[in-house]
Structure formats: structure tokens, C-alpha cells
Design an enzyme around this catalytic site. Structure first.
Site, PDB file in Angstrom:
ATOM      1  N   GLN A 107       0.742  -1.619  -0.199  1.00  0.00           N
ATOM      2  CA  GLN A 107      -0.048   0.089   0.002  1.00  0.00           C
ATOM      3  C   GLN A 107       1.152   1.210   0.060  1.00  0.00           C
ATOM      4  OE1 GLN A 107      -3.240  -0.026   2.961  1.00  0.00           O
ATOM      5  NE2 GLN A 107      -1.687  -1.957   3.437  1.00  0.00           N
ATOM      6  N   ASN A 108       2.332   1.180   0.133  1.00  0.00           N
ATOM      7  CA  ASN A 108       3.012   2.509   0.358  1.00  0.00           C
ATOM      8  C   ASN A 108       3.545   3.189  -0.377  1.00  0.00           C
ATOM      9  OD1 ASN A 108       3.140   1.818   2.867  1.00  0.00           O
ATOM     10  ND2 ASN A 108       5.538   0.795   2.853  1.00  0.00           N
ATOM     11  N   ILE A 109       3.809   3.836  -1.023  1.00  0.00           N
ATOM     12  CA  ILE A 109       3.624   4.709  -2.331  1.00  0.00           C
ATOM     13  C   ILE A 109       5.370   4.713  -2.177  1.00  0.00           C
ATOM     14  CG2 ILE A 109       1.415   5.388  -2.619  1.00  0.00           C
ATOM     15  CD1 ILE A 109       2.541   8.178  -1.522  1.00  0.00           C
ATOM     16  N   ASP A 110       6.034   4.643  -0.939  1.00  0.00           N
ATOM     17  CA  ASP A 110       7.199   5.474  -1.240  1.00  0.00           C
ATOM     18  C   ASP A 110       8.576   4.574  -2.250  1.00  0.00           C
ATOM     19  OD1 ASP A 110       7.972   2.846  -0.276  1.00  0.00           O
ATOM     20  OD2 ASP A 110       8.057   3.596   2.201  1.00  0.00           O
ATOM     21  N   HIS A 125      -1.779   1.341  -4.479  1.00  0.00           N
ATOM     22  CA  HIS A 125      -1.590   2.986  -3.887  1.00  0.00           C
ATOM     23  C   HIS A 125      -0.338   3.869  -4.928  1.00  0.00           C
ATOM     24  CE1 HIS A 125      -4.029   1.659  -0.221  1.00  0.00           C
ATOM     25  NE2 HIS A 125      -4.763   1.496  -0.837  1.00  0.00           N
ATOM     26  N   GLY A 216       2.769  -4.681   9.291  1.00  0.00           N
ATOM     27  CA  GLY A 216       2.687  -3.022   9.310  1.00  0.00           C
ATOM     28  C   GLY A 216       2.149  -2.163   8.440  1.00  0.00           C
ATOM     29  N   SER A 218      -2.806  -1.562   9.076  1.00  0.00           N
ATOM     30  CA  SER A 218      -3.780  -1.572  10.482  1.00  0.00           C
ATOM     31  C   SER A 218      -5.132  -2.645  10.272  1.00  0.00           C
ATOM     32  CB  SER A 218      -4.401   0.316  10.760  1.00  0.00           C
ATOM     33  OG  SER A 218      -4.309   0.503   9.766  1.00  0.00           O
ATOM     34  N   PRO A 243       3.834  -4.251  15.704  1.00  0.00           N
ATOM     35  CA  PRO A 243       3.809  -4.284  17.404  1.00  0.00           C
ATOM     36  C   PRO A 243       2.861  -4.245  17.975  1.00  0.00           C
ATOM     37  CG  PRO A 243       4.841  -2.279  16.368  1.00  0.00           C
ATOM     38  CD  PRO A 243       3.910  -3.184  15.328  1.00  0.00           C
TER      39      PRO A 243
HETATM   40  P1  NAD Z   1      -1.400   2.548   8.570  1.00  0.00           P
HETATM   41  O1  NAD Z   1      -0.924   4.000   9.021  1.00  0.00           O
HETATM   42  O2  NAD Z   1      -3.473   3.037   9.290  1.00  0.00           O
HETATM   43  O3  NAD Z   1      -1.110   1.410   9.956  1.00  0.00           O
HETATM   44  C1  NAD Z   1       0.224   1.256   9.962  1.00  0.00           C
HETATM   45  C2  NAD Z   1       0.260  -0.478  10.639  1.00  0.00           C
HETATM   46  O4  NAD Z   1       1.485  -0.299  11.141  1.00  0.00           O
HETATM   47  C3  NAD Z   1      -0.230   0.035  12.998  1.00  0.00           C
HETATM   48  O5  NAD Z   1      -1.471  -0.898  12.613  1.00  0.00           O
HETATM   49  C4  NAD Z   1       1.161  -0.022  13.358  1.00  0.00           C
HETATM   50  O6  NAD Z   1       1.040  -0.766  14.486  1.00  0.00           O
HETATM   51  C5  NAD Z   1       1.975  -1.020  12.135  1.00  0.00           C
HETATM   52  N1  NAD Z   1       3.271  -0.437  12.187  1.00  0.00           N
HETATM   53  C6  NAD Z   1       4.351   1.232  13.312  1.00  0.00           C
HETATM   54  N2  NAD Z   1       4.835   0.684  13.390  1.00  0.00           N
HETATM   55  C7  NAD Z   1       6.045  -0.972  12.546  1.00  0.00           C
HETATM   56  C8  NAD Z   1       6.914  -1.370  12.559  1.00  0.00           C
HETATM   57  N3  NAD Z   1       8.387  -0.828  13.094  1.00  0.00           N
HETATM   58  N4  NAD Z   1       6.954  -2.535  12.287  1.00  0.00           N
HETATM   59  C9  NAD Z   1       5.673  -2.955  11.628  1.00  0.00           C
HETATM   60  N5  NAD Z   1       4.589  -2.579  11.912  1.00  0.00           N
HETATM   61  C10 NAD Z   1       4.120  -1.392  12.375  1.00  0.00           C
HETATM   62  O7  NAD Z   1      -1.810   1.996   7.928  1.00  0.00           O
HETATM   63  P2  NAD Z   1      -1.963   1.646   6.183  1.00  0.00           P
HETATM   64  O8  NAD Z   1      -2.910   0.902   6.847  1.00  0.00           O
HETATM   65  O9  NAD Z   1      -0.509   1.239   5.259  1.00  0.00           O
HETATM   66  O10 NAD Z   1      -2.723   2.478   5.937  1.00  0.00           O
HETATM   67  C11 NAD Z   1      -2.201   4.052   5.472  1.00  0.00           C
HETATM   68  C12 NAD Z   1      -2.375   4.579   4.695  1.00  0.00           C
HETATM   69  O11 NAD Z   1      -1.431   5.887   3.656  1.00  0.00           O
HETATM   70  C13 NAD Z   1      -2.000   3.365   3.018  1.00  0.00           C
HETATM   71  O12 NAD Z   1      -3.169   3.331   2.681  1.00  0.00           O
HETATM   72  C14 NAD Z   1      -0.450   3.973   2.424  1.00  0.00           C
HETATM   73  O13 NAD Z   1      -0.739   3.773   0.970  1.00  0.00           O
HETATM   74  C15 NAD Z   1      -0.662   5.770   2.994  1.00  0.00           C
HETATM   75  N6  NAD Z   1       0.395   5.427   3.285  1.00  0.00           N
HETATM   76  C16 NAD Z   1       2.007   5.521   3.053  1.00  0.00           C
HETATM   77  C17 NAD Z   1       3.600   5.115   3.948  1.00  0.00           C
HETATM   78  C18 NAD Z   1       4.388   5.107   2.671  1.00  0.00           C
HETATM   79  O14 NAD Z   1       4.207   4.821   1.646  1.00  0.00           O
HETATM   80  N7  NAD Z   1       5.460   5.125   3.414  1.00  0.00           N
HETATM   81  C19 NAD Z   1       3.495   6.238   4.783  1.00  0.00           C
HETATM   82  C20 NAD Z   1       2.356   6.165   5.416  1.00  0.00           C
HETATM   83  C21 NAD Z   1       1.393   5.959   4.517  1.00  0.00           C
END
Ligand code: NAD
Length: 269
Positions: A107-110, A125, A216, A218, A243
Site C-alpha cells: 500500500q506504500n507509495i515510497d 496505491h 505493518g 492497520s 507491534p
Molecule cells: P496505518 O498507518 O493505518 O497502520 C500502520 C500499521 O503499522 C499499524 O498497525 C502499526 O501498529 C504498524 N506499525 C507501526 N510501526 C511498525 C513497525 N516498525 N513495524 C511493523 N508495523 C508497524 O497504515 P496502512 O494500513 O498502510 O494505511 C495507511 C495508508 O496511507 C496506506 O494506504 C498507505 O498507502 C499510506 N501511507 C503510505 C506510507 C508510505 O508510503 N511509506 C506512509 C504512510 C501512509
């Protein structure tokens, strides 16, 4: 042996016996690369509400009525992604690909999975590093170095007395218009359709997998959150690494950068 060790042994056995593994990652996967999740305490949505900053209409409205806030949002959201590097958990997944058939659905865009060296990655995404027209025609791919340049230019612009014209100039690589229309990063905002063909490929992979490894997420963002149900529907076991993990056949409470290398080394990959 503590409970985590017991679960790790069980998870390692599942990984060893699997033929088709799908790894489904969310924002938590990148947290230890320095990219904050949006929902956790202190996350982006606390300061920048999604209805104003995560929908196309909201962003347009914010850009036209509060342009400085729009630029501040972009600089804040882009800075950690521009500075990020894949951590040990990403590298462990690359190793796993050498031993099993692995599809990563993120789901990440990074762009960090690809940067680590994973090759079968579906970004459902979209990607911040890919610039396309609103109709999805490819315009260009940005390097992380270019993204760092854009962030630095935005931060300098915000500190100057000519903040807006300088910000607009800095943003031209990311957002603008050309003969084919408006171009922007190919990321799925709230209310927009999933990125294709990534979403169709992801659904097909999850429907065929014999192990789903969730890291990682939610599970609050739909339709992405429906993928575990698809795996469960045909009997694939689910391992969750988070976690705060609560659901899954095997629940590994811990972070991506610590648990993934441990799990995959126990599994012998
Ligand atoms: P979310 O923020 O809803 O949930 C994050 C989950 O990661 C939580 O359950 C949390 O407990 C867990 N978490 C936190 N630190 C962790 C770690 N070190 N190791 C493992 N798990 C850990 O994220 P989501 O469900 O991906 O939804 C967020 C939306 O926003 C996604 O659709 C995504 O596209 C976007 N998003 C992307 C990025 C990115 O590209 N890096 C960052 C933030 C949000």
C-alpha cells in the site's frame, strides 16, 4: 522459550512449506526507514486532516484557498520519503525471493521495496516517484535524489519572502501541466480508483497464494483491507507482523526491521 519464539518457530515452518507467498505491506513496513505512519499518534493526519489533504478535491481547495499550507503539507509529507533508505526487513524479503515464489503487494507509495531489490512488486496505491497524467499516461520517473532536491527547494521557498512563486517553481517536476494535460505523482488519493494493473495483479496473486505475510498495516483502508479475506477464503494461512497485531493465524508482535530478518533466518532463507 517465550511466546514470540514459539510463534516464530511456527511462522518459519509455514514459510518453509509455502510455494506461493504474498507479502502484503503497509505504512508500518517503512516506519523504521524514517517514514511515519499517517494514523499513529503524531502522524500526518493529526496536523493535516485527510479531507483537506488526501482527496483530489480537498487538495485543490487547499491549494487555491491556503496555498502556503498546501506547500507546507507537501514539504512535510515528502521530506521523510525523500530521505528514506530500505532497512534490514526489506533486505530479508529480497533474500526470500531467492528461495521461494514471492509477490509483494504494497500500500506504500515510497518505492522502498524496489530500491531494496525486490522485483515482483505491485503498488496498489501507486508510487510517489512515478509522474503521470490524470488519465494515467506515463510522464517520467523521479529518482529519490530528484525528490530530495524538490523537498530542499520547497523548504527554502517556505523560508523566503517569495514563498509562493518559488514553491510553484520547485513543484514543476512533481505537479504541472503539459500538452497532455495536468500531471502529478501517480498516487491513489482517498476516493480514487486503485492503481491498475497493480490491483488486478494483487488480487490474482492473493487468490493463488498458499501463505499471506502481512506487515505493518492497520487494515483500515479499503479495498486494500479486503486482501486478507481473499487469502482466507481459499485457506491460505496468515502471518501478521506488527507491534499491535491482533489478527492472523500466527501473530508476531514486533517491528518489521527486527522480526522479518529473524523469521526468514529461522526459515533458512
Ligand atoms: P496505518 O498507518 O493505518 O497502520 C500502520 C500499521 O503499522 C499499524 O498497525 C502499526 O501498529 C504498524 N506499525 C507501526 N510501526 C511498525 C513497525 N516498525 N513495524 C511493523 N508495523 C508497524 O497504515 P496502512 O494500513 O498502510 O494505511 C495507511 C495508508 O496511507 C496506506 O494506504 C498507505 O498507502 C499510506 N501511507 C503510505 C506510507 C508510505 O508510503 N511509506 C506512509 C504512510 C501512509
Amino acid at each position: 522459550m517465550n511466546q514470540l519464539d514459539t510463534w516464530l518457530q511456527r511462522a518459519a515452518e509455514l514459510v518453509r512449506n509455502a510455494q506461493e507467498i504474498v507479502v502484503f505491506t503497509g505504512a508500518g513496513m517503512s516506519a523504521e526507514s524514517g517514514i511515519p505512519t499517517f494514523r499513529d499518534a503524531g502522524g500526518l493526519w493529526e496536523e493535516f486532516p485527510p479531507e483537506q489533504f488526501a482527496t483530489f478535491a480537498g487538495l485543490l481547495r487547499t491549494a487555491s484557498t491556503r496555498p502556503r499550507e498546501f506547500v507546507r503539507f507537501l514539504a512535510t509529507a515528502l521530506a521523510p520519503i525523500a530521505a528514506a533508505e530500505p532497512h534490514a526487513g526489506y533486505r530479508a524479503l529480497v533474500q526470500l525471493e531467492k528461495h521461494s515464489s514471492v509477490t509483494i503487494v504494497t500500500q506504500n507509495i515510497d518505492g522502498l521495496h524496489q530500491e531494496a531489490g525486490s522485483w515482483q512488486v505491485h503498488e496498489i496505491h501507486g508510487s510517489l516517484l512515478e509522474i503521470t497524467t490524470r488519465k494515467g499516461q506515463f510522464v517520467k520517473r523521479l529518482t529519490r535524489k530528484e525528490l530530495r532536491g524538490i523537498v530542499a527547494a520547497l523548504q527554502t521557498a517556505l523560508d523566503s519572502s517569495l514563498a509562493l512563486p518559488r514553491s510553484l517553481l520547485a513543484l514543476r517536476k512533481l505537479i504541472g501541466a503539459n500538452v497532455r494535460g495536468i500531471y502529478r505523482p501517480n498516487v491513489v488519493l482517498f476516493g480514487e480508483a486503485m492503481a491498475e494493473p497493480a490491483w488486478s495483479h494483487a488480487l490474482a496473486a492473493v487468490r493463488e497464494c498458499d501463505l499471506l505475510l502481512i506487515v505493518g498495516t492497520s487494515g483500515e483502508v479499503w479495498p486494500a483491507a479486503s486482501l486478507p479475506q481473499e487469502a482466507r477464503a481459499h485457506g491460505a494461512p496468515i502471518i501478521t507482523i506488527d507491534p499491535d497485531a491482533a489478527r492472523g493465524d500466527v501473530v508476531l508482535r514486533g517491528t518489521a526491521a527486527t522480526i522479518l530478518p529473524r523469521l526468514l533466518s529461522l526459515a533458512g532463507v
